[in-house]
Write a protein that holds these residues in place. Structure first.
Motif, PDB file in Angstrom:
ATOM      1  N   ALA A  66     -65.822 -29.737  33.548  1.00 18.91           N
ATOM      2  CA  ALA A  66     -65.947 -30.412  34.213  1.00 18.91           C
ATOM      3  C   ALA A  66     -65.548 -28.996  35.674  1.00 18.91           C
ATOM      4  O   ALA A  66     -66.260 -28.347  35.498  1.00 18.91           O
ATOM      5  CB  ALA A  66     -64.228 -30.518  34.048  1.00 18.91           C
ATOM      6  N   LEU A  83     -54.118 -27.246  34.490  1.00 20.19           N
ATOM      7  CA  LEU A  83     -55.083 -27.793  34.519  1.00 20.19           C
ATOM      8  C   LEU A  83     -55.835 -28.637  34.513  1.00 20.19           C
ATOM      9  O   LEU A  83     -56.605 -28.034  35.980  1.00 20.19           O
ATOM     10  CB  LEU A  83     -53.513 -29.741  34.973  1.00 20.19           C
ATOM     11  CG  LEU A  83     -52.473 -28.995  34.580  1.00 20.19           C
ATOM     12  CD1 LEU A  83     -51.727 -30.019  35.105  1.00 20.19           C
ATOM     13  CD2 LEU A  83     -52.434 -29.197  32.928  1.00 20.19           C
ATOM     14  N   VAL A  84     -56.505 -28.924  34.291  1.00 21.11           N
ATOM     15  CA  VAL A  84     -58.132 -29.566  34.397  1.00 21.11           C
ATOM     16  C   VAL A  84     -58.957 -31.023  33.623  1.00 21.11           C
ATOM     17  O   VAL A  84     -58.107 -31.009  32.780  1.00 21.11           O
ATOM     18  CB  VAL A  84     -59.044 -28.896  33.685  1.00 21.11           C
ATOM     19  CG1 VAL A  84     -59.594 -28.653  31.763  1.00 21.11           C
ATOM     20  CG2 VAL A  84     -60.684 -28.838  34.226  1.00 21.11           C
ATOM     21  N   GLU A  85     -59.014 -31.761  34.861  1.00 20.37           N
ATOM     22  CA  GLU A  85     -59.290 -33.086  33.875  1.00 20.37           C
ATOM     23  C   GLU A  85     -60.725 -33.137  33.880  1.00 20.37           C
ATOM     24  O   GLU A  85     -61.751 -33.134  34.281  1.00 20.37           O
ATOM     25  CB  GLU A  85     -59.001 -34.300  35.634  1.00 20.37           C
ATOM     26  CG  GLU A  85     -59.309 -35.494  35.206  1.00 20.37           C
ATOM     27  CD  GLU A  85     -58.859 -36.506  36.150  1.00 20.37           C
ATOM     28  OE1 GLU A  85     -58.990 -37.985  36.115  1.00 20.37           O
ATOM     29  OE2 GLU A  85     -57.915 -35.871  37.332  1.00 20.37           O
ATOM     30  N   THR A  86     -60.559 -33.513  32.644  1.00 21.00           N
ATOM     31  CA  THR A  86     -62.342 -34.056  32.216  1.00 21.00           C
ATOM     32  C   THR A  86     -62.668 -35.384  32.354  1.00 21.00           C
ATOM     33  O   THR A  86     -61.597 -36.321  32.302  1.00 21.00           O
ATOM     34  CB  THR A  86     -62.564 -33.608  30.609  1.00 21.00           C
ATOM     35  OG1 THR A  86     -62.062 -34.249  29.938  1.00 21.00           O
ATOM     36  CG2 THR A  86     -62.149 -32.000  30.995  1.00 21.00           C
ATOM     37  N   ASP A  87     -63.791 -35.820  31.585  1.00 17.45           N
ATOM     38  CA  ASP A  87     -64.063 -37.309  31.538  1.00 17.45           C
ATOM     39  C   ASP A  87     -62.765 -38.502  30.377  1.00 17.45           C
ATOM     40  O   ASP A  87     -62.373 -39.308  30.759  1.00 17.45           O
ATOM     41  CB  ASP A  87     -65.004 -38.054  30.813  1.00 17.45           C
ATOM     42  CG  ASP A  87     -66.690 -37.536  32.361  1.00 17.45           C
ATOM     43  OD1 ASP A  87     -65.762 -37.287  33.309  1.00 17.45           O
ATOM     44  OD2 ASP A  87     -67.437 -37.102  31.620  1.00 17.45           O
ATOM     45  N   ALA A  89     -59.947 -36.997  29.180  1.00 16.72           N
ATOM     46  CA  ALA A  89     -58.009 -36.555  29.530  1.00 16.72           C
ATOM     47  C   ALA A  89     -58.619 -35.158  30.513  1.00 16.72           C
ATOM     48  O   ALA A  89     -58.642 -34.670  31.323  1.00 16.72           O
ATOM     49  CB  ALA A  89     -57.581 -36.428  28.039  1.00 16.72           C
ATOM     50  N   ILE A  90     -57.210 -35.554  30.880  1.00 16.68           N
ATOM     51  CA  ILE A  90     -56.902 -34.411  31.859  1.00 16.68           C
ATOM     52  C   ILE A  90     -55.485 -33.292  30.658  1.00 16.68           C
ATOM     53  O   ILE A  90     -55.170 -33.591  29.652  1.00 16.68           O
ATOM     54  CB  ILE A  90     -54.911 -34.350  32.412  1.00 16.68           C
ATOM     55  CG1 ILE A  90     -55.924 -35.747  33.970  1.00 16.68           C
ATOM     56  CG2 ILE A  90     -55.082 -33.481  33.485  1.00 16.68           C
ATOM     57  CD1 ILE A  90     -54.686 -36.293  34.514  1.00 16.68           C
ATOM     58  N   THR A  92     -54.311 -29.815  29.376  1.00 16.50           N
ATOM     59  CA  THR A  92     -54.150 -27.864  29.919  1.00 16.50           C
ATOM     60  C   THR A  92     -55.274 -26.511  29.055  1.00 16.50           C
ATOM     61  O   THR A  92     -55.660 -26.473  27.617  1.00 16.50           O
ATOM     62  CB  THR A  92     -52.325 -26.962  29.599  1.00 16.50           C
ATOM     63  OG1 THR A  92     -51.760 -27.928  29.510  1.00 16.50           O
ATOM     64  CG2 THR A  92     -51.958 -25.962  29.929  1.00 16.50           C
TER      65      THR A  92
END
Length: 216
Positions: A66, A83-87, A89-90, A92
């Motif tokens: 991400a 928090l990080v958003e991947t393809d 899900a969001i 922790t």
């Protein structure tokens, strides 16, 4: 269309502190109108820049990639969570290593010097359990893995139930990337740690079926 409002100093009524202004025209020097006295003047509007940094998030042996936007002067360190958003899900994520622009791996760096943040998902985690029978025998010792929320606390001396397992915690082994601990193992009654900080939990099996099997 309403004009953007910004906080800047007014040379007419507030030269020492910022007040709300209406942006009339943007440019190298923006034209603004003071909301308090109506004075129109030109000023430079500071905009906070960010840098995009690559994030690798590992979870259960799989990795997702991400990107995050961070102020360039932000301080980053191993153990920090965000928090990080991947393809998928969001998540922790907790920083486990920082790769700098010159390819080095460090524990601390500013965002402008970082290239890749290596992280581990800690919102929901797998905890490794080593369970031994209540009668003290070790032939029936077994290892299982349970899924729990990352903030769920395990306490030495307390009985827990997760994933169909019932057990009394005897020893906690914390992970290398966990911060705030002065040793690796904890085995005194009342010692506790959240699941996201644990490498392994050693416990006494309280499962009734296991007790019945060990009696044969």
């Amino acid at each position: 269309m309403s004009h953007q409002r910004v906080a800047v100093r007014c040379p007419s009524c507030s030269p020492g502190s910022e007040t709300a202004h209406e942006v009339l025209n943007r440019g190298g020097q923006a034209t603004v109108r003071c909301g308090d006295c109506g004075h129109v003047h030109k000023t430079t509007i500071e905009t906070e820049s960010t840098v995009e940094r690559r994030v690798i998030v590992s979870q259960e042996g799989e990795s997702d990639e991400a990107a995050v936007e961070i102020p360039p002067d932000a301080d980053l360190s191993v153990g920090e969570e965000f928090l990080v958003e991947t393809d998928a899900a969001i998540l922790t994520a907790r920083i486990t290593s920082i790769e700098t622009t010159d390819g080095s791996r460090v524990e601390e760096a500013t965002a402008k010097d970082a290239k890749t943040l290596w992280t581990r998902a800690v919102g929901n985690v797998a905890v490794n359990l080593t369970l031994h029978p209540k009668d003290g025998g070790h032939d029936e010792t077994r290892s299982v893995k349970i899924q729990v929320p990352g903030d769920e606390a395990f306490v030495v001396g307390e009985t827990h139930e997760y994933g169909g397992e019932e057990f009394t915690v005897e020893r906690l082994l914390v992970r290398e990337d966990a911060t705030g601990y002065d040793r690796e193992g904890y085995d005194y009654a009342g010692d506790s740690a959240p699941a996201k900080d644990l490498k392994r939990v050693y416990a006494r099996d309280e499962d009734a079926r296991t007790r019945a099997w060990s009696g044969w």
